[in-house]
Enzyme design. Structure first.
Site, PDB file in Angstrom:
ATOM      1  CG  HIS A   1      38.061  -0.051 -19.100  1.00  0.00           C
ATOM      2  ND1 HIS A   1      37.859   0.583 -17.900  1.00  0.00           N
ATOM      3  CD2 HIS A   1      38.747   0.810 -19.892  1.00  0.00           C
ATOM      4  CE1 HIS A   1      38.388   1.795 -17.963  1.00  0.00           C
ATOM      5  NE2 HIS A   1      38.944   1.955 -19.159  1.00  0.00           N
TER       6      HIS A   1
ATOM      7  CE1 TYR B   1      33.228  -4.087 -13.934  1.00  0.00           C
ATOM      8  CE2 TYR B   1      31.212  -4.328 -12.666  1.00  0.00           C
ATOM      9  CZ  TYR B   1      32.066  -3.551 -13.421  1.00  0.00           C
ATOM     10  OH  TYR B   1      31.753  -2.242 -13.672  1.00  0.00           O
TER      11      TYR B   1
END
Length: 150
Positions: free
Chosen positions: A100, A23
């Site tokens: 996403h 991430y």
């Protein structure tokens, strides 16, 4: 002034520390500040909202009805489980972009299905936090400018 609502779902408050190899190191406050600055540069107001709770996300989507030109949503794990968020997004009739950070299709099998994608104006997947910038660009260019023409 045109407006975008940015919604981040469960566990995204851990950005910057949760699995940074997936991430990245950008925190949620940094991401939100960057998104607001980019939107402002395009003459668009951006409001950000985060919750780890499905019902609060649904309530915020409902509040956007009639007040928001576009929604950008990273529903986190609710992507794969929430018919209720899907129904809320459909019900308010506000175009939305699903974002996403990771490529969910390159991850575990259970992450491959989205309850939102078939109703989204666009899906931006796997571009890291740049996906939020791309979503703002798309919302400003394709959704908001199209509304101004009509």
């Amino acid at each position: 002034m045109p407006s975008i609502l940015l919604i981040n779902g469960p566990n995204l408050n851990l950005l910057g520390t949760r699995e940074p190899h997936l991430y990245g190191r950008t925190t949620l406050p940094q991401l939100e500040d960057n998104a607001k600055a980019l939107a402002a540069a395009k003459g668009v107001k951006l409001e950000s909202f985060h919750s780890n709770h499905e019902g609060r996300i649904i309530d915020r989507i409902h509040e956007a009805r009639g007040h928001t030109d576009a929604i950008i949503i990273n529903p986190g794990a609710f992507t794969h489980t929430s018919v209720a968020i899907r129904d809320a997004l459909i019900g308010v009739s506000v175009p939305f972009i699903e974002v996403h950070i990771t490529n969910v299709h390159a991850r575990e099998e259970f992450r491959h299905h989205s309850y939102l994608s078939d109703k989204a104006a666009a899906c931006i997947i796997g571009l890291g936090t740049y996906g939020y910038e791309a979503a703002i660009e798309y919302a400003a260019r394709e959704i908001i400018s199209a509304k101004e023409v009509y």
